[in-house]
Design an enzyme around this catalytic site. Structure first.
Site, PDB file in Angstrom:
ATOM      1  CB  CYS A 239      -0.913   0.022   1.216  1.00 50.58           C
ATOM      2  SG  CYS A 239      -2.098  -1.295   1.239  1.00 50.58           S
TER       3      CYS A 239
ATOM      4  CG  HIS B  79      -2.507   3.545   3.467  1.00 49.67           C
ATOM      5  ND1 HIS B  79      -3.288   3.420   2.339  1.00 49.67           N
ATOM      6  CD2 HIS B  79      -2.411   2.289   3.998  1.00 49.67           C
ATOM      7  CE1 HIS B  79      -3.639   2.152   2.193  1.00 49.67           C
ATOM      8  NE2 HIS B  79      -3.126   1.454   3.193  1.00 49.67           N
TER       9      HIS B  79
ATOM     10  CG  ASN C 254      -6.294  -0.435   2.517  1.00 44.78           C
ATOM     11  OD1 ASN C 254      -5.803   0.141   1.549  1.00 44.78           O
ATOM     12  ND2 ASN C 254      -5.574  -1.142   3.369  1.00 44.78           N
TER      13      ASN C 254
HETATM   14  N1  ACO Z   1     -16.623  -8.956  11.685  1.00 47.04           N
HETATM   15  C1  ACO Z   1     -16.742  -9.405  12.930  1.00 47.04           C
HETATM   16  N2  ACO Z   1     -15.715  -9.892  13.633  1.00 47.04           N
HETATM   17  C2  ACO Z   1     -14.507  -9.919  13.055  1.00 47.04           C
HETATM   18  C3  ACO Z   1     -14.306  -9.440  11.748  1.00 47.04           C
HETATM   19  C4  ACO Z   1     -15.424  -8.961  11.054  1.00 47.04           C
HETATM   20  N3  ACO Z   1     -15.346  -8.481   9.795  1.00 47.04           N
HETATM   21  N4  ACO Z   1     -13.003  -9.576  11.437  1.00 47.04           N
HETATM   22  C5  ACO Z   1     -12.384 -10.101  12.501  1.00 47.04           C
HETATM   23  N5  ACO Z   1     -13.297 -10.314  13.488  1.00 47.04           N
HETATM   24  C6  ACO Z   1     -13.088 -10.875  14.813  1.00 47.04           C
HETATM   25  C7  ACO Z   1     -11.809 -11.642  14.914  1.00 47.04           C
HETATM   26  O1  ACO Z   1     -12.035 -12.959  14.452  1.00 47.04           O
HETATM   27  C8  ACO Z   1     -11.507 -11.586  16.397  1.00 47.04           C
HETATM   28  O2  ACO Z   1     -12.244 -12.582  17.034  1.00 47.04           O
HETATM   29  P1  ACO Z   1     -11.599 -13.453  18.233  1.00 47.04           P
HETATM   30  O3  ACO Z   1     -11.200 -12.462  19.273  1.00 47.04           O
HETATM   31  O4  ACO Z   1     -12.704 -14.359  18.598  1.00 47.04           O
HETATM   32  O5  ACO Z   1     -10.415 -14.118  17.592  1.00 47.04           O
HETATM   33  C9  ACO Z   1     -12.102 -10.235  16.825  1.00 47.04           C
HETATM   34  O6  ACO Z   1     -12.945  -9.812  15.752  1.00 47.04           O
HETATM   35  C10 ACO Z   1     -11.082  -9.164  17.110  1.00 47.04           C
HETATM   36  O7  ACO Z   1     -10.025  -9.261  16.179  1.00 47.04           O
HETATM   37  P2  ACO Z   1      -8.805  -8.261  16.230  1.00 47.04           P
HETATM   38  O8  ACO Z   1      -7.844  -8.687  15.169  1.00 47.04           O
HETATM   39  O9  ACO Z   1      -8.285  -8.075  17.600  1.00 47.04           O
HETATM   40  O10 ACO Z   1      -9.522  -6.889  15.830  1.00 47.04           O
HETATM   41  P3  ACO Z   1      -8.847  -5.498  15.672  1.00 47.04           P
HETATM   42  O11 ACO Z   1      -9.470  -4.531  16.590  1.00 47.04           O
HETATM   43  O12 ACO Z   1      -7.356  -5.580  15.616  1.00 47.04           O
HETATM   44  O13 ACO Z   1      -9.322  -5.083  14.192  1.00 47.04           O
HETATM   45  C11 ACO Z   1      -8.477  -5.072  11.967  1.00 47.04           C
HETATM   46  C12 ACO Z   1      -9.007  -5.919  13.107  1.00 47.04           C
HETATM   47  C13 ACO Z   1      -9.578  -4.118  11.533  1.00 47.04           C
HETATM   48  C14 ACO Z   1      -8.101  -5.991  10.814  1.00 47.04           C
HETATM   49  C15 ACO Z   1      -7.252  -4.256  12.449  1.00 47.04           C
HETATM   50  O14 ACO Z   1      -6.361  -5.123  13.105  1.00 47.04           O
HETATM   51  C16 ACO Z   1      -6.547  -3.558  11.332  1.00 47.04           C
HETATM   52  O15 ACO Z   1      -7.045  -2.616  10.756  1.00 47.04           O
HETATM   53  N6  ACO Z   1      -5.308  -3.972  11.038  1.00 47.04           N
HETATM   54  C17 ACO Z   1      -4.528  -3.352   9.978  1.00 47.04           C
HETATM   55  C18 ACO Z   1      -4.919  -3.948   8.678  1.00 47.04           C
HETATM   56  C19 ACO Z   1      -4.393  -3.178   7.524  1.00 47.04           C
HETATM   57  O16 ACO Z   1      -4.276  -1.967   7.561  1.00 47.04           O
HETATM   58  N7  ACO Z   1      -4.082  -3.884   6.446  1.00 47.04           N
HETATM   59  C20 ACO Z   1      -3.709  -3.283   5.220  1.00 47.04           C
HETATM   60  C21 ACO Z   1      -2.265  -3.018   5.150  1.00 47.04           C
HETATM   61  S1  ACO Z   1      -1.839  -2.151   3.752  1.00 47.04           S
HETATM   62  C22 ACO Z   1      -1.453  -3.194   2.401  1.00 47.04           C
HETATM   63  O17 ACO Z   1      -0.332  -3.241   1.971  1.00 47.04           O
HETATM   64  C23 ACO Z   1      -2.522  -4.018   1.768  1.00 47.04           C
END
Ligand code: ACO
Length: 330
Positions: free
Chosen positions: A116, A256, A286
């Site tokens: 990204c 970003h 994103n």
């Molecule tokens: N709906 C409901 N529940 C979900 C979902 C969803 N869509 N997705 C995950 N969960 C659950 C998980 O399974 C987890 O359940 P568990 O505790 O029973 O295991 C729970 O929600 C919490 O998961 P976390 O990973 O702790 O949630 P977090 O608050 O960290 O949010 C997220 C997750 C949104 C993915 C966050 O970590 C994030 O934004 N990370 C960065 C991702 C990113 O920016 N990626 C792109 C990079 S750029 C590139 O090069 C492509």
């Protein structure tokens, strides 16, 4: 060494496909909720390309607008760089498809892959060509059809991404104006945190890789989140420092657009209130390499960035990579 020329962004363009996918619609597709998506990410909807649209189609529309805004003809382009994680094909490069369809007959063209962060990497690379005098006009595009590499049954990833394209036309400027300084960084030891495992030379596409879903995005969201919060702040501060500026000099931030919580953490680290930060993650999700140029386009079009403002573009992504670029808006 002769003095380097200044380089500025002389035109911007963007394209967001018309098709909207809302959180309510996603609720019907996977085990998720509107509330979870909004509170954890800030995303309300995202755009999806039509089945017949590939990345170069989106890139082309953004590119034409950037050229038009700058008043530059395709034949005047010296170089085209397309940053993308979702090229039309592994080769030829998407930049060559854009070069042909624009009619940029004397331009070189190549793709750049930096997750990204790709658009900022491409912008900084392009700037070198203009600063040294090797090129006059360079077109930089960030374009993605991420919807093609997402597992629409994986709630961990499918709620996050969208399709789109953004473009910037770089041109010479007075020294001390336009792009002032930048910071590029990478840590390949974190590559496994965000990857598309199959389809390359390590695991060529096969029935087995497709059955195992290895041609989709795989991500450790929690680890990427922790990395991103630190990387965004560090990078923006480093670019400001290299430009001889402090955070008190910063007028506007173009981060970003991955997650509103990551953006808010970066703003806090830079001591910026959120009305000095462009946020559109709610509308597009994103869009990877397209996110920074789309955000910049909207900030400029909305009159939120004015001539003389100090602006920082900052991003992070697969690689792992992270980067920032400090600009005195011209
Ligand atoms: N709906 C409901 N529940 C979900 C979902 C969803 N869509 N997705 C995950 N969960 C659950 C998980 O399974 C987890 O359940 P568990 O505790 O029973 O295991 C729970 O929600 C919490 O998961 P976390 O990973 O702790 O949630 P977090 O608050 O960290 O949010 C997220 C997750 C949104 C993915 C966050 O970590 C994030 O934004 N990370 C960065 C991702 C990113 O920016 N990626 C792109 C990079 S750029 C590139 O090069 C492509």
């Amino acid at each position: 060494m002769p003095e380097l020329r200044g380089v500025k962004i002389a035109g911007l363009g963007m394209y967001a496909p018309a098709r909207v996918l809302t959180n309510q619609q996603l609720q019907q597709m996977v085990d998720t909720s509107e509330e979870w998506i909004v509170t954890r990410t800030g995303i309300k909807e995202r755009r999806l390309a039509e089945p017949e649209q590939a990345t170069s189609d989106l890139a082309l529309l953004a590119a034409r607008q950037a050229l038009q805004q700058a008043g530059v003809q395709p034949e005047e382009l010296d170089l085209i760089i397309v940053a993308t994680n979702t090229p039309d094909t592994l080769f030829p490069a998407t930049a060559c498809l854009v070069q042909d369809r624009l009619g940029a007959k004397k331009a070189g063209a190549f793709d750049l892959l930096a997750g990204c962060t790709g658009f900022i990497y491409a912008l900084v690379s392009a700037a070198q060509f203009v600063q040294t005098g090797m090129c006059r006009y360079v077109l930089v595009v960030g374009a993605e059809t991420l919807s093609r590499i997402i597992n629409w049954q994986d709630r961990n990833t499918c709620v996050l991404f969208g399709d789109g394209a953004g473009a910037a036309l770089l041109a010479p400027a007075e020294p001390g104006r336009g792009i002032l300084a930048s910071s590029l960084a990478a840590d390949g030891s974190g590559g496994h945190l965000l990857s598309l495992p199959a389809g390359g030379s390590r695991q060529p596409a096969s029935l087995a890789t497709v059955e195992a879903g290895l041609h989709y995005v795989h991500m450790n969201g929690r680890e990427v989140f922790k990395f991103a919060v630190k990387a965004m702040g560090d990078s923006a501060l480093e670019a400001l420092h290299r430009a001889g500026l402090g955070k008190e000099d910063l007028d506007f931030l173009i981060p970003h657009q991955a997650n509103i919580r990551i953006i808010e953490a970066a703003a806090k680290r830079l001591g910026l209130c959120m009305d000095k930060v462009l946020v559109n993650v709610d509308r597009y999700g994103n869009t990877s390499t397209a996110s920074v140029p789309i955000a910049l386009y909207e900030a400029v079009a909305g009159g939120r960035i004015k001539a003389g403002d100090h602006v920082v573009l900052v991003g992070f992504g697969a690689g792992l990579t992270w980067a920032a670029c400090a600009i005195r808006w011209d």
